[in-house]
Every structure is written in structure tokens, then in C-alpha cells.
Design an enzyme around this catalytic site. Structure first.
Site, PDB file in Angstrom:
ATOM      1  N   CYS A 150       0.820  -1.223   0.000  1.00  0.00           N
ATOM      2  CA  CYS A 150       0.000   0.000   0.000  1.00  0.00           C
ATOM      3  C   CYS A 150       0.851   1.270   0.000  1.00  0.00           C
ATOM      4  O   CYS A 150       0.363   2.343  -0.362  1.00  0.00           O
ATOM      5  CB  CYS A 150      -0.933   0.017   1.207  1.00  0.00           C
ATOM      6  N   HIS A 194      -3.364   7.866   2.608  1.00  0.00           N
ATOM      7  CA  HIS A 194      -3.728   6.540   2.126  1.00  0.00           C
ATOM      8  C   HIS A 194      -5.151   6.244   2.581  1.00  0.00           C
ATOM      9  O   HIS A 194      -5.495   6.421   3.753  1.00  0.00           O
ATOM     10  CB  HIS A 194      -2.749   5.519   2.726  1.00  0.00           C
ATOM     11  N   ASN A 253     -10.075   0.366   0.098  1.00  0.00           N
ATOM     12  CA  ASN A 253      -8.611   0.439   0.115  1.00  0.00           C
ATOM     13  C   ASN A 253      -8.083  -0.162  -1.194  1.00  0.00           C
ATOM     14  O   ASN A 253      -8.141  -1.367  -1.390  1.00  0.00           O
ATOM     15  CB  ASN A 253      -8.084  -0.334   1.329  1.00  0.00           C
TER      16      ASN A 253
END
Ligand code: ACO
Length: 326
Positions: free
Chosen positions: A119, A253, A283
């Protein structure tokens, strides 16, 4: 010498899956979840899932996002000399996704490689591109984050399958005498390994060995994420001689609204200056930051000269922040 972001682009798969859709699908397997649980714990309302039968892959999404960014920047694919794709879900082990995107873009000859920092991948790729542009000889780069997480989530595990989505985002960067990226830093702590967050499958003599799905210790990820994001934001602010309170737009994020809100509060950034796309995208791992940045650009949220803070965290653990003068 600096590098500047000239333009952004994005691509999302067509199929929209709401929490209710997911809850209905899981209920057929006897697994209970619901919109209220997912929204309150994560802030997610829906996500997009790619359909490989419609040609929606990590490469195709990356290509679409890169093309849009290049079009908006008004520069040709042939003019780029660096292409970095951050992904943790490449369509194949090799060649790299970057090499495949490069061929389709019509940018053959430029440097092209993938970054695997899960990520945190886009922040790693942005930091690498910025350093390479400032050091030379590279002058123009495309940096992409692209993921098809739906291929690697276990739809029998309600604690992870509700969290992720698919998509891609891209930026075009160019060398500039005027400030663009003021400071960027990346960090990792490999001691916080696959027991915290991992996907351990690998090729082994013609077989898939290990577990092919994302596994996660959610509480530990939460704690480490907040610590790393706050520390790295303060670090880049210090390097750029600004205060985190002066950030005009915060692009975190998009993993979990609770993490984002907690980090913003600790950094003294008011909620209205934070970009939130987690409700619509879930996500999307390495794609989350460039997708959110692109949404902010499209919504006219970024003023010229404003300070923009980008940051991400993921498995490894790996994390980082970048501070940009827009
Ligand atoms: N629906 C309904 N109930 C669920 C679901 C679900 N989808 N998932 C878990 N539960 C249940 C659990 O089984 C548990 O039930 P029990 O009390 O009967 O045992 C209960 O909900 C609470 O579970 P916890 O895991 O303790 O829930 P928590 O409040 O910690 O929230 C979450 C879980 C949302 C994953 C949280 O830990 C978190 O946000 N962690 C950060 C993880 C993250 O963001 N990961 C993204 C990938 S990494 C990255 O991008 C940084």
C-alpha cells in the site's frame, strides 16, 4: 532542481459493489456482515471490482490512468524517459507491469520498472522518481499505482474482504526550477512482517505454494499505521521547514477513515482539508493515493502554491510521506 507534478489521471473498473451487495453475497455462504459494521469501522460504503473478462486488469487500469495523466499534461508518451508502476497485484510475475504498460503506451525505450511496497508503493515510487529526476539524466516521468486487490482477497474472511477495492491512479512529473516536491521520505520495518499483514503465496516448481490471500492483524496494522504516518509527516514537514498545520490539502492513504482522522488530528490538519475517497473506493492499496489526489484535482480542491501532503502505509511494514508545493 525540483520535480513537479504536471497532471493526474485515474481509472476505475465499471463494477460498483456496495456494502449491501457484499453482505448479500457473503450471506449466501453463511457469513454475516452488514453496511453499518463496515461503515462505522472503516468508512467504506462501496468499492469497484475489476472484471478480467472485460479486459480490466492491473495493466489495463494502469494504462488508462497513465494515458489520462499524459493527455491532461499535454505531453506525449514518447517524451517520457521514466515509467514506474507501483503494484502488489501484477498480472504476471514478469515482465514487470511497467514494461507492459510502456509497450501499450507507445513509450518503448524509456526506463520502466515496478515498485513493490504494497500500500506504500505509490509514495515509494514517487520518492524514487523525484530523486531520479533531480539527479538526472531523467527529465519526465509517469508514476502509476494500480491494483486488482479483488484477485487476492478471501471472500470467506469477512475481516479482510470488506476492506479492499480495485483501481489505478497516475501522475506525470517533470524537472523544474520551481518547487514541486519539497521533501519525500520512505521507511520500512521488516520485523513487522507477514504476521502483521501479508500474502505469502509464491511459485514453487510449477505449483502455487503458501496462502494466496491477504491475511492481516487489523489491530496491529491500525497502531503501526498511525505511528508511521504521523512520524513521517512530521519528518517531511521538518525537512521542508513548514508546519503540518499549514498543509492546505491532506491526501492520506485511503485504508480506513478512522486511521485517516486520527492522523489528521495528531498533525493539526482540519478535517475539511483532508481528501476522502475511501467511502467510494475502499482500500485500493498502491492506487489509493493517486486516485485520491486525482479526485481532489478534479474537484478543484487544490490551489496553485498550496502545500499538499501525500502519505501511505502498508505491509512490510512500509510507509512514507511526500510534501508538495502545488
Ligand atoms: N462484519 C461484521 N463483523 C465483523 C467483520 C465484518 N466484516 N469483520 C470482523 N467482524 C467482527 C469480528 O469477528 C469481531 O467479532 P467478535 O468480537 O465476536 O470476535 C468483531 O467484529 C470485532 O473485530 P475486530 O477485528 O476487533 O474489529 P476492529 O474494531 O479492530 O476493526 C478493522 C477491524 C476494521 C480491520 C480494524 O482493525 C482496522 O481498521 N485495522 C486497520 C487495518 C487496515 O486498515 N487494513 C488495510 C490494509 S493495510 C493498509 O492499507 C494500511
Amino acid at each position: 532542481m525540483y520535480s513537479r507534478i504536471l497532471a493526474t489521471g485515474a481509472a476505475l473498473p465499471e463494477r460498483r459493489v456496495t456494502n449491501d451487495d457484499l453482505a448479500r453475497e457473503l450471506a449466501q455462504k453463511g457469513i454475516e456482515t452488514n453496511d453499518e459494521w463496515i461503515r462505522t469501522r472503516t468508512g467504506i460504503a462501496e468499492r469497484r471490482f475489476a472484471d478480467p473478462e472485460k479486459g480490466e486488469t492491473t495493466t489495463s487500469l494502469a494504462l488508462k490512468a497513465a494515458r489520462q495523466a499524459l493527455d491532461r499534461a499535454g505531453v506525449s508518451a514518447e517524451s517520457i524517459d521514466l515509467l514506474i508502476v507501483a503494484t502488489t497485484t501484477p498480472d504476471m510475475v514478469f515482465p514487470s507491469t511497467a514494461a507492459r504498460v510502456q509497450a501499450e503506451l507507445g513509450a518503448a525505450g524509456c526506463a520502466a520498472f515496478d515498485v513493490q511496497a504494497v500500500c506504500a508503493g505509490f509514495i515509494y515510487a514517487l520518492n524514487a522518481a523525484d530523486a531520479m529526476l533531480r539527479a538526472g539524466p531523467y527529465r519526465r516521468a509517469v508514476v502509476v499505482g494500480s491494483e486488482v486487490m479483488s484477485r487476492v482477497i478471501d471472500f470467506d474472511d469477512r475481516s479482510t474482504c470488506v476492506l479492499f477495492g480495485d483501481g489505478a491512479g497516475a501522475v506525470v512529473l517533470e524537472t523544474s526550477a520551481d518547487p514541486g516536491i519539497l521533501a519525500a521520505r520512505m521507511y520500512a520495518d521488516g520485523r513487522q512482517n507477514e504476521k502483521v499483514l501479508g500474502l505469502t503465496a509464491h511459485m514453487d516448481h510449477g505449483h502455487l505454494a503458501g496462502d494466496p490471500f491477504v491475511r492481516m492483524d487489523g489491530r496491529q496494522v491500525f497502531k503501526l499505521a498511525v505511528e508511521g504516518l504521523v512520524d513521517s509527516a512530521r519528518e517531511v514537514a521538518g525537512l521542508a521547514c513548514v508546519r503540518t498545520e499549514d498543509v492546505a490539502l491532506f491526501v492520506p492513504h485511503q485504508a480506513n477513515l478512522r486511521i485517516m482522522t486520527m492522523v489528521a488530528k495528531k498533525l493539526g490538519i482540519p478535517d475539511e482539508r483532508m481528501v476522502k475517497t475511501v467511502a467510494e473506493h475502499g482500500n485500493t492499496s498502491a492506487a489509493s493515493v493517486p486516485l485520491a489526489l486525482n479526485a481532489a484535482v478534479e474537484a478543484g480542491m487544490i490551489q496553485k502554491g498550496g502545500l499538499v501532503l501525500l502519505q501511505a502505509v502498508g505491509a512490510g511494514m512500509a510507509w512514507g510521506s511526500a510534501l508538495v508545493r502545488w
